[in-house]
Design a protein around this motif. Structure first.
Motif: not given
Length: 328
Positions: A71-73, A99, A197, A217-218, A220-222, A224
């Motif tokens: 969950t990106a955010s 996250y 998304t 945010m998807t 940026w955080n995918y 990681n």
């Protein structure tokens, strides 16, 4: 032959140039986006880094929400449910490492560390005597948590919570997913197909600005480092909690989606077996998908309020809900 080699070489050079251009564009656009999007929540310093948390509402009873995997955010993801709960409870959404706006490069995503980090975060926020609500993979962490820190959680709510069964172990991921992120592939896919998304919630549940922030945010955080490590430790983490059961005195409310019940014959029986260990429990099945808090937030909030009210009564025992909102 030489002509073919020159053509192949030209294609190779062009491909490398496009990849480099995409990588550079991705970095520049990411920096611009982050500078122009207001972060939410509060970053709390604990051992290992900073964890982001959002605290809303002002009710006497506190609910702590934990998101599932990928969950990106989490804060934005839980918005529909949080808005239904805010008038009654103080709601705390914790974004564990990997996250939201929490640190992303934190190794060692064992169930033990994740539980201890959650405990430390709540201690820093001075949150005491709370209800834990866990979605999807966080069901594994909540199972560990209520055993590791007995007596601190007044009740547990699981939302299509993962059970420590072999059928739920995720396949490993790694280099390819990082390549997709670094080269900007994820960004271009969300531009070409924004729906991939966007939360699959009814129209009007999320604002356009929230949907756009989730998309960003998807990107940026995918994939990681923390998220990849967490995924690849799923078998290890399942083994760590395989022998655990809920404490008998802990009230447990379990939400299940009919979609997963239909897809996996073991889904419901595994949850029913988990609930056998507790004195007070309830199983509620909604006719929807895995993200029930997108589509059934109002009914879930009502179920939570009714369950927590009844959980204080000594006569309340194991039962299955009979409310009209439930599809059996």
């Amino acid at each position: 032959m030489r002509k073919r080699l020159r053509v192949a070489g030209g294609i190779g050079i062009s491909t490398v140039a496009l990849v480099v251009l995409s990588m550079a564009s991705n970095l520049v656009l990411g920096a611009i986006e982050k500078a122009n999007v207001d972060p939410y929540g509060e970053r709390v310093s604990i051992d290992g880094g900073k964890v982001n948390a959002s605290v809303t509402g002002n009710g006497e009873q506190t609910l702590v929400l934990l998101s599932g995997y990928g969950t990106a955010s989490p804060v934005l993801d839980f918005t529909p449910l949080v808005e239904e709960l805010n008038d009654t409870y103080t709601v705390v959404v914790i974004e564990r490492f990997g996250y939201g706006y929490s640190d992303l490069d934190v190794p060692g995503r064992t169930v033990e560390k994740i539980s201890i980090e959650l405990h430390d975060t709540l201690a820093e926020l001075k949150v005491k005597d709370y209800v834990l609500a866990a979605h999807s993979l966080a069901g594994i962490y909540s199972l560990d948590y209520v055993n590791r820190f007995p007596g601190e959680v007044s009740a547990l709510v699981t939302m299509d919570g993962t059970v420590p069964e072999a059928f739920a172990v995720a396949p490993e991921i790694g280099v390819w997913e990082r390549f997709l992120l670094v080269t900007g592939w994820v960004r271009w896919m969300t531009v070409l197909s924004p729906a991939i998304t966007a939360p699959a919630a009814p129209a009007g549940v999320y604002s356009e600005s929230a949907i756009e922030q989730i998309r960003l945010m998807t990107i940026w955080n995918y994939a990681n480092p923390a998220m990849i490590d967490e995924n690849n430790r799923s078998a290890e983490n399942f083994d760590a909690v395989a022998g655990l059961s809920y404490p008998s005195e802990l009230p447990v409310l379990a939400f299940l989606s009919q979609q997963l019940i239909d897809a996996n014959a073991q889904w419901r029986p595994a949850h029913e077996q988990q609930l056998e260990s507790v004195d007070r429990s309830e199983l509620v099945v909604f006719n929807g998908g895995h993200y029930l808090h997108w589509t059934h937030s109002k009914e879930m909030a009502e179920s939570i309020e009714q369950f927590l009210g009844r959980a204080t009564a000594s006569s309340f025992g194991n039962e299955e809900s009979q409310r009209p909102a439930v599809y059996r």
